[in-house]
Design an enzyme around this catalytic site. Structure first.
Site, PDB file in Angstrom:
ATOM      1  N   ASP A   1      -7.736  34.546  49.797  1.00  0.00           N
ATOM      2  CA  ASP A   1      -6.445  33.979  49.434  1.00  0.00           C
ATOM      3  C   ASP A   1      -5.924  32.919  50.407  1.00  0.00           C
ATOM      4  O   ASP A   1      -5.970  33.122  51.628  1.00  0.00           O
ATOM      5  CB  ASP A   1      -5.376  35.074  49.376  1.00  0.00           C
ATOM      6  CG  ASP A   1      -5.761  36.245  48.513  1.00  0.00           C
ATOM      7  OD1 ASP A   1      -6.791  36.171  47.827  1.00  0.00           O
ATOM      8  OD2 ASP A   1      -5.018  37.237  48.531  1.00  0.00           O
TER       9      ASP A   1
ATOM     10  N   TRP B   1     -16.422  40.289  52.558  1.00  0.00           N
ATOM     11  CA  TRP B   1     -15.090  40.711  52.978  1.00  0.00           C
ATOM     12  C   TRP B   1     -15.176  41.713  54.126  1.00  0.00           C
ATOM     13  O   TRP B   1     -16.013  42.608  54.140  1.00  0.00           O
ATOM     14  CB  TRP B   1     -14.380  41.328  51.779  1.00  0.00           C
ATOM     15  CG  TRP B   1     -12.923  41.600  51.975  1.00  0.00           C
ATOM     16  CD1 TRP B   1     -11.892  40.769  51.670  1.00  0.00           C
ATOM     17  CD2 TRP B   1     -12.337  42.806  52.485  1.00  0.00           C
ATOM     18  NE1 TRP B   1     -10.689  41.374  51.970  1.00  0.00           N
ATOM     19  CE2 TRP B   1     -10.930  42.620  52.470  1.00  0.00           C
ATOM     20  CE3 TRP B   1     -12.854  44.010  52.962  1.00  0.00           C
ATOM     21  CZ2 TRP B   1     -10.048  43.606  52.910  1.00  0.00           C
ATOM     22  CZ3 TRP B   1     -11.975  44.987  53.403  1.00  0.00           C
ATOM     23  CH2 TRP B   1     -10.590  44.777  53.364  1.00  0.00           C
TER      24      TRP B   1
END
Length: 494
Positions: A41, A65
Site C-alpha cells: 500500500d 510480505w
C-alpha cells in the site's frame, strides 16, 4: 538470514548493500518501485514543503510480505522519484510485528505520520494507532505516548483486532482520523476520531457501515471534498461478485455523497468500483499547492502468485501512475497526471484505417514503455478486438462488444501463469463503458510489466503481465466495419 530485531538503520544498510542484486527483466521504467524487496500500500502520500512525498508498506529483506516498514521517496513532479531512507521500522512494543498503513499531515511546519502499530500477543492480533513526527520530512521520531488511539477509545464500535489504516484530515480547525474496522458479524465499517492537536484523540462517530456482501473489511479509507461532493474511497476484502463474471476477491470502491459533520455520518449517493482491472488496490490521495486531488495505488493484488518473486528476481510490487481526480455526474473520474504528457515522444500516427472482418497488423510498434491513443468509430460494428504486445503465441486481448457497451481485457494468453484465490479466472475483467458518439476512445500506458487503460474518458483498467517471449506487434479485427479514425504511438521516457 536476518534476525527479528528491526531498526531503520539496519534496513537502510541492507538496502544499500543489496539493491544492485535485483533482476531487471520485469522492472518498470517509469512507474514507482522500491530499490528491492516487497512493497504494497501507498502510505503518507502528501505534499510537503514544495515536494510530493510517498511512503509505502515495505519489507526490504525479501520479495514477499514480512514485518512492515515504511519506505519513503519524494518527487517534484510525481514522475521522477528520489529514494529516501526508510522512515519507520517495527522497533517498539506496540508495532513489533509491523508498522502498518497510515497517512501524513503537516502541522506547524512539521510532518506527522499516523500509522497502525501491529503486534501479536499469545496468537491474538492487536492493532492501535501511533504517531511519528519529523522536523525535516526525512527523520522521524515516534511519540513516547504511543499508541494514541487504542481499543479503549474505540468504545466497542468495531473490532480492535481489525482496526487499521488511519487517514488523517483536517476539517475546519479540527483533525479527524478515518479508520477501518469491522462489525462483530464481519461487515466493513469506517469510524472517525477527532483531535485538536494530533496527539489527544477521542471517538467521534461511525462514519459508514456496510451491508452483507459488501466486504468483510474496508481497508485503507480516504475521505476528501472534490467538485462540490464528499468522496470516501476504501478497499473491501471479499466483496461479493457483481454483474460481471470476473471480479477480484478484493476491490476498491468510491462512495460519493456528503458528510453530515454534525453527526459524523457519510450519506452515500452513488458508489462504484474505481478501477476494473486485475491489479489495483489501496489507493491514497493528496491535495497539492494547485488544489489538484491526486491519487496513487498499489499496482498488485493479494492472494495470488507474483512472477518476479516466484522467479527469484528480488522484488515484488509497484505503484500506478499518479492520477488526477474529478467528480462528474456522481462518478469519480481519473486521468493520468498531466505532466506525463511532457515525457512522451511520439513515433507513429495513423488515420482512417478500415477494419472489416479481417486482421490489420502493425509490426514492431509495441515496446516496454509504449504509449498509445486510439479513436475507433464503431457505428457499423458489432465488436472490435485489439491484440496488444502480440507475438506468434501470446498477446493481451482487448475486446469491445457494442451490444452491452462491454470492454474486456484478458491476459490469459500471455506470459507466466498467475494463479490465486479468485474463481473462475484471475486473468480477465470486463467493464461497462458506453461509447462516446459511437467512438471507442482508448488511452494506454504500457510499462515493462504493466498496462493502464483509460476507456472513453470514464473508466480505467490496470493489470500486470510478465511476458515469456517479447511481443512487439499490434493487431485489430472487427465484426462488421470499424474505422480507426486515429491512433498515435509513442514512448514514455524513462
Amino acid at each position: 538470514m536476518i534476525d527479528e530485531v528491526y531498526t531503520v538503520a539496519k534496513a537502510n544498510r541492507f538496502i544499500e548493500k543489496h539493491k544492485n542484486r535485483v533482476q531487471p527483466q520485469y522492472r518498470e521504467q517509469y512507474h514507482f518501485m522500491a530499490p528491492l524487496g516487497w512493497i504494497n500500500d501507498p502510505n503518507g502520500f502528501v505534499y510537503f514543503r514544495g515536494e510530493y512525498h510517498l511512503f509505502y508498506q515495505y519489507y526490504p529483506y525479501d520479495s514477499q510480505w514480512g514485518p512492515m516498514h515504511w519506505g519513503h521517496a519524494k518527487s517534484v513532479d510525481l514522475l521522477h522519484w528520489d529514494h529516501l531512507p526508510v522512515a519507520l521500522a517495527p522497533d517498539q512494543w506496540y508495532d513489533k510485528e509491523g508498522c502498518f498503513s497510515g497517512s501524513a499531515i503537516e502541522k506547524d511546519g512539521k510532518l506527522y505520520l499516523m500509522y497502525t502499530g501491529h503486534r501479536i500477543e499469545k496468537e491474538l492480533v492487536f492493532q492501535t494507532q501511533c504517531i511519528a513526527v519529523s522536523e525535516d520530512g526525512i527523520n522521524f521520531v515516534k511519540l513516547e505516548s504511543n499508541p494514541v488511539i487504542d481499543d479503549r477509545l474505540l468504545k466497542g464500535e468495531g473490532i480492535p483486532h481489525d482496526f487499521r489504516d488511519p487517514k488523517v484530515i483536517k476539517h475546519g480547525e479540527t483533525f479527524f482520523a478515518i479508520i477501518a474496522t469491522k462489525t462483530i458479524d464481519n461487515r466493513g465499517e469506517i469510524v472517525m476520531f477527532q483531535s485538536e492537536n494530533l496527539i489527544d484523540w477521542q471517538f467521534y462517530s461511525v462514519l459508514l457501515e456496510g451491508l452483507d456482501g459488501q466486504g468483510i473489511m474496508w481497508e485503507c479509507p480516504d475521505l476528501f471534498h472534490l467538485d462540490g461532493k464528499d468522496v470516501l474511497i476504501m478497499s473491501p476484502i471479499q466483496i461479493e461478485k457483481q454483474q460481471f463474471q470476473y471480479y477480484n476477491i478484493s476491490s476498491t470502491m468510491a462512495c460519493i455523497g456528503r458528510v453530515d459533520w454534525e453527526k459524523g455520518v457519510f450519506r452515500v449517493e452513488t458508489s462504484k468500483e474505481i478501477d476494473f482491472g486485475l491489479d489495483f488496490y489501496a489507493p491514497q490521495t493528496l491535495e497539492d499547492s494547485k488544489k489538484q486531488r491526486i491519487m496513487i495505488a498499489w499496482m498488485q493484488m493479494w492472494g495470488r502468485t507474483i512472477p518476479p518473486h516466484e522467479l527469484g528476481h528480488g522484488w515484488a510490487g509497484t505503484m500506478t501512475l499518479p492520477r488526477e481526480l474529478h467528480v462528474k455526474d456522481g462518478q469519480l473520474i481519473q486521468k493520468p497526471v498531466s505532466l506525463i504528457y511532457g515525457d512522451i515522444e511520439y513515433q507513429y500516427g495513423f488515420e482512417n484505417i478500415e477494419v472489416s472482418n479481417y486482421m490489420v497488423i502493425f509490426k514492431k510498434v509495441v515496446h516496454d514503455n509504449t504509449y498509445m491513443h486510439l479513436v475507433a468509430d464503431l457505428s457499423e460494428s458489432q465488436s472490435f478486438t485489439m491484440e496488444f504486445a502480440k507475438n506468434t503465441k501470446e498477446a493481451i486481448i482487448c475486446h469491445y462488444e457494442v451490444e452491452g457497451n462491454l470492454f474486456s481485457i484478458s491476459r490469459e494468453k500471455v506470459g507466466h501463469e498467475i494463479i490465486g484465490d479468485e474463481k473462475p479466472s484471475l486473468n480477465k475483467r470486463t467493464v461497462e463503458a458506453p461509447l462516446v458518439s459511437n467512438q471507442l476512445i482508448l488511452e494506454i500506458f504500457r510499462d515493462t510489466s504493466s498496462l493502464e487503460f483509460f476507456i472513453n474518458g470514464v473508466e480505467s483498467m490496470t493489470l500486470n503481465f510478465y511476458e515469456i517471449e517479447k511481443g512487439n506487434d499490434l493487431s485489430f479485427n472487427a465484426v462488421g466495419k470499424a474505422t480507426i479514425q486515429s491512433f498515435e504511438i509513442g514512448e514514455v521516457k524513462a
